[in-house]
Design a protein around this motif. Structure first.
Motif, mmCIF file in Angstrom:
data_model
loop_
_atom_site.group_PDB
_atom_site.id
_atom_site.type_symbol
_atom_site.label_atom_id
_atom_site.label_comp_id
_atom_site.label_asym_id
_atom_site.label_seq_id
_atom_site.Cartn_x
_atom_site.Cartn_y
_atom_site.Cartn_z
ATOM 1 N N ILE A 11 -8.505 -0.446 -1.159
ATOM 2 C CA ILE A 11 -7.426 0.200 -0.798
ATOM 3 C C ILE A 11 -6.637 0.950 -2.064
ATOM 4 C CG2 ILE A 11 -4.981 -0.463 -0.353
ATOM 5 C CD1 ILE A 11 -5.943 -2.643 1.721
ATOM 6 N N GLU A 14 -11.908 -5.011 0.426
ATOM 7 C CA GLU A 14 -11.126 -4.272 1.175
ATOM 8 C C GLU A 14 -9.913 -3.889 0.315
ATOM 9 O OE1 GLU A 14 -11.556 -4.300 5.900
ATOM 10 O OE2 GLU A 14 -11.266 -6.315 4.935
ATOM 11 N N THR A 41 -10.680 -0.716 11.243
ATOM 12 C CA THR A 41 -11.175 -0.543 9.856
ATOM 13 C C THR A 41 -12.661 0.234 10.312
ATOM 14 O OG1 THR A 41 -10.105 -2.301 8.844
ATOM 15 C CG2 THR A 41 -12.570 -1.579 8.170
ATOM 16 N N LEU A 89 -4.450 1.387 5.605
ATOM 17 C CA LEU A 89 -4.455 2.966 5.087
ATOM 18 C C LEU A 89 -3.733 3.837 6.065
ATOM 19 C CD1 LEU A 89 -8.123 3.372 3.570
ATOM 20 C CD2 LEU A 89 -5.797 3.092 2.474
ATOM 21 N N TYR A 126 -13.181 2.255 5.576
ATOM 22 C CA TYR A 126 -11.575 2.590 5.408
ATOM 23 C C TYR A 126 -10.900 1.658 6.021
ATOM 24 C CZ TYR A 126 -9.894 7.059 3.685
ATOM 25 O OH TYR A 126 -9.448 8.302 3.041
ATOM 26 N N SER A 127 -10.098 0.843 5.386
ATOM 27 C CA SER A 127 -9.285 -0.046 5.960
ATOM 28 C C SER A 127 -8.283 0.024 6.861
ATOM 29 C CB SER A 127 -8.614 -1.090 4.759
ATOM 30 O OG SER A 127 -7.867 -2.074 5.183
ATOM 31 N N LYS A 130 -8.861 4.129 -2.442
ATOM 32 C CA LYS A 130 -8.477 5.126 -1.407
ATOM 33 C C LYS A 130 -7.159 5.719 -1.325
ATOM 34 C CE LYS A 130 -12.472 4.630 0.909
ATOM 35 N NZ LYS A 130 -13.315 5.667 1.195
ATOM 36 N N THR A 131 -6.218 4.886 -1.836
ATOM 37 C CA THR A 131 -4.745 5.669 -1.883
ATOM 38 C C THR A 131 -4.789 6.655 -3.001
ATOM 39 O OG1 THR A 131 -4.147 3.785 -3.714
ATOM 40 C CG2 THR A 131 -3.302 3.514 -1.406
ATOM 41 N N LEU A 185 0.802 -1.085 0.135
ATOM 42 C CA LEU A 185 -0.243 0.018 0.101
ATOM 43 C C LEU A 185 0.753 1.324 -0.045
ATOM 44 C CD1 LEU A 185 -2.511 1.400 0.296
ATOM 45 C CD2 LEU A 185 -2.432 1.209 2.681
#
Length: 288
Positions: free
Chosen positions: A281, A277, A85, A192, A188-189, A284-285, A14
């Motif tokens: 990711i 999830e 999470t 992150l 939101y894992s 969301k990144t 990630l």
């Protein structure tokens, strides 16, 4: 142990992906279908998945990111952190519709704020995190989270989920398409960046003991300048968007902070990340 190793590897991947995406998505095309049609007939109703919260948390030692230092006020180096999470299902009859963050920024409507280190915009007042001592009732850690809202997984217990509508966070220079469809959940894992509380800061380390981890989605806040258009609840507090029910916006989980200072603990060590999830990711990144 295998799940914990996987989590560490996932976090490393990630970090690498985040660095790459932060450099390359500024001129990328929007990653959403123009045919996505918001469902605005009714009202959304956001909740917090307390079961997922309870299964996801873990405590471990790790090196914090530069953005956590810059934006979170954390000292550089290795820290004891509590990761978890946060999943927020929309069980209402309409979407939480945001649309393109850049349009809100251009309108100066106060919905987004600029995050200097990440070099993009964060949603204001989306969720608050609190770590509360069972012994004293005191809030020992608190933070606000600026989410990028997208459909991640169908919501359990909600109305039947339809087509995934929202799947693009956007960047500072390219448009996104944000929201949460009725019958879907954002998440939101725990892997992150910034999705944790630091427990060992010398300014106020968190003592071993029993705690409650509380998440409030679409939290109430004192209305300020420019908040005239915000919906208000029965107590006169503002919210970023209207809901059918503000009374179910809180989810909690029991947390035990152990005395063994350097051992990784928590149910998240054996709670593998779901395919949804892992896919989220990468979405969301671009925005975290």
């Amino acid at each position: 142990m295998r799940s914990y190793v996987f989590l560490v590897v996932a976090a490393a991947l990630l970090a690498s992906a985040c660095n790459s995406l932060e450099r390359t998505t500024a001129t990328a095309s929007p990653a959403f279908a123009s045919t996505g049609v918001p469902d605005l007939d009714g009202l959304p109703d956001l909740t917090v998945d307390a079961k997922k919260l309870a299964h996801s948390w873990l405590i471990r030692d790790e090196d914090v990111s530069q953005c956590s230092v810059v934006e979170g006020g954390v000292s550089p180096g290795t820290h004891r952190v509590l990761r978890f999470t946060a999943t927020t299902p929309n069980i209402g009859t309409a979407d939480v519709f945001v649309g393109d963050p850049l349009a809100h920024v251009a309108a100066n409507d106060g919905m987004f704020e600029y995050a200097l280190c990440h070099d993009h915009y964060h949603f204001r007042h989306y969720a608050t995190y609190e770590l509360i001592s069972v012994e004293t009732g005191a809030v020992v850690r608190a933070a606000k989270r600026g989410f990028c809202m997208v459909d991640v997984t169908p919501a359990a217990g909600g109305p039947p989920g339809g087509k995934r509508t929202y799947d693009s966070c956007g960047t500072r220079s390219s448009p996104g398409f944000q929201g949460i469809s009725a019958g879907w959940a954002d998440s939101y894992s725990r892997v992150l960046d910034g999705q944790f509380f630091v427990l060992d800061e010398s300014t106020g380390p968190v003592a071993p003991g029993e705690y409650v981890l509380r998440i409030t989605v679409n939290p109430p806040f004192v209305c300020g300048v420019g908040d005239d258009v915000r919906p208000r609840d029965a107590d006169g507090f503002c919210h970023m968007f209207a809901e059918g029910d503000y009374g179910n916006n809180v989810g909690e989980a029991d947390i035990t902070i152990p005395t063994n200072a350097h051992t990784a603990v928590g149910p998240g060590l054996s709670d593998a990340l779901s395919p949804a999830e892992l896919a989220a990711i990468m979405t969301k990144t671009q925005h975290n």
